[in-house]
Design an enzyme around this catalytic site. Structure first.
Site, PDB file in Angstrom:
ATOM      1  N   ASN A 244       2.661  -1.909  11.650  1.00 12.70           N
ATOM      2  CA  ASN A 244       2.114  -0.552  11.839  1.00 12.70           C
ATOM      3  C   ASN A 244       0.712  -0.606  12.434  1.00 12.70           C
ATOM      4  O   ASN A 244       0.349   0.234  13.263  1.00 12.70           O
ATOM      5  CB  ASN A 244       2.114   0.218  10.516  1.00 12.70           C
TER       6      ASN A 244
ATOM      7  N   ASP B  97       1.145   7.087  -3.736  1.00 15.19           N
ATOM      8  CA  ASP B  97       2.181   7.674  -2.882  1.00 15.19           C
ATOM      9  C   ASP B  97       2.318   9.179  -3.096  1.00 15.19           C
ATOM     10  O   ASP B  97       3.425   9.742  -3.114  1.00 15.19           O
ATOM     11  CB  ASP B  97       3.533   6.974  -3.109  1.00 15.19           C
TER      12      ASP B  97
ATOM     13  N   HIS C  36       4.173   5.511   4.069  1.00 14.11           N
ATOM     14  CA  HIS C  36       5.091   5.105   3.008  1.00 14.11           C
ATOM     15  C   HIS C  36       6.517   5.171   3.549  1.00 14.11           C
ATOM     16  O   HIS C  36       6.894   6.167   4.178  1.00 14.11           O
ATOM     17  CB  HIS C  36       4.933   6.039   1.800  1.00 14.11           C
TER      18      HIS C  36
HETATM   19  C1  GRF Z   1       5.628  -0.480   5.905  1.00 15.13           C
HETATM   20  O1  GRF Z   1       6.979  -0.285   5.632  1.00 15.13           O
HETATM   21  C2  GRF Z   1       4.817   0.641   5.316  1.00 15.13           C
HETATM   22  O2  GRF Z   1       5.469   1.864   5.306  1.00 15.13           O
HETATM   23  C3  GRF Z   1       4.589   0.163   3.905  1.00 15.13           C
HETATM   24  O3  GRF Z   1       4.408  -1.223   4.012  1.00 15.13           O
HETATM   25  C4  GRF Z   1       5.073  -1.698   5.171  1.00 15.13           C
HETATM   26  C5  GRF Z   1       4.054  -2.412   5.985  1.00 15.13           C
HETATM   27  O4  GRF Z   1       4.626  -3.062   7.093  1.00 15.13           O
HETATM   28  N1  GRF Z   1       3.470   0.853   3.302  1.00 15.13           N
HETATM   29  P1  GRF Z   1       3.680  -3.604   8.247  1.00 15.13           P
HETATM   30  O5  GRF Z   1       2.699  -4.568   7.579  1.00 15.13           O
HETATM   31  O6  GRF Z   1       2.997  -2.457   8.866  1.00 15.13           O
HETATM   32  O7  GRF Z   1       4.587  -4.331   9.191  1.00 15.13           O
END
Ligand code: GRF
Length: 209
Positions: free
Chosen positions: A22, A154, A118
């Protein structure tokens, strides 16, 4: 790249603990000239977070604040974090797979200026293992949510949410992959809305600095 186009952009820090996909999506989106935010800092609480390397490769300043030497002293860890955010004149914080819970004090300090993503349609499936639990519950729709961070985990005002249909015979892995693809679109869109001031946490004035 600093230049005239970056002058009015919100300065964003992304906090990670792991893979950082992300984070990468946010860095990519923020490369557009007309994007209202610049990712200027990535902080990890884990020295071995895989996301640190791609952040560095993109020329983003990375800082590791290992939580372990702080032991149970969450206040001291958060003071170090807060000092780093201030040192870089951060306007907005994006949590992206950051696996530490904050004290109420820290959350209040950044209230209205801190987002989280989330992997579920909140308020459904707070906490961990959301995909497995969604499949076990037999829901027809799952998805992802970007929300302002409040002291409760959350929870908090929702900025953006997108549903993903749950397919027949779906595995946890395939559902997770489709939700993650949605996350990578959703987080940049949500950050844009907040950075442009088009969405704010109503009744929750951002703490003054
Ligand atoms: C994602 O699924 C996010 O929604 C959750 O943790 C995960 C992180 O994945 N909070 P990344 O590190 O961004 O690949």
């Amino acid at each position: 790249m600093a230049g005239p186009a970056t002058v009015n952009k919100k300065r964003v820090a992304v906090l990670i603990s792991g893979r950082g996909s992300n984070m990468t999506a946010l860095i990519e989106a923020a490369k557009a000239d007309n994007y209202p935010a610049a990712i200027v800092l990535v902080i990890s609480n884990r020295p071995d977070a895989a996301g640190l390397a791609p952040a560095r490769a993109e020329g983003v300043v990375t800082v590791v604040i290992d939580h372990r030497p702080f032991g149970d002293d969450r206040d001291a860890f958060e003071r170090a974090l807060d000092a780093e955010l201030r040192r870089h004149h951060i306007d907005l914080v994006c949590l992206a797979g950051f696996m530490r819970l904050f004290t109420k004090n820290f959350v209040e300090r950044w209230r209205g200026r801190m987002l989280n993503i989330h992997p579920a349609l909140l308020p459904q499936f707070t906490g961990l293992h959301t995909h497995r639990r969604a499949l076990a519950a037999g829901v027809k729709e799952h998805g992802a949510t970007v929300h302002f961070v409040v002291p409760e985990m959350d929870a908090g005002p929702i900025v953006a949410q997108e549903a993903v249909p749950v397919l027949e015979g779906e595995s946890e892995e395939s559902l997770a992959a489709r939700v993650l693809a949605v996350e990578h679109q959703l987080y940049p869109q949500a950050l844009r809305l907040v950075a442009e001031g088009r969405v704010s946490a109503s009744g929750e004035a951002a703490a003054s600095r």
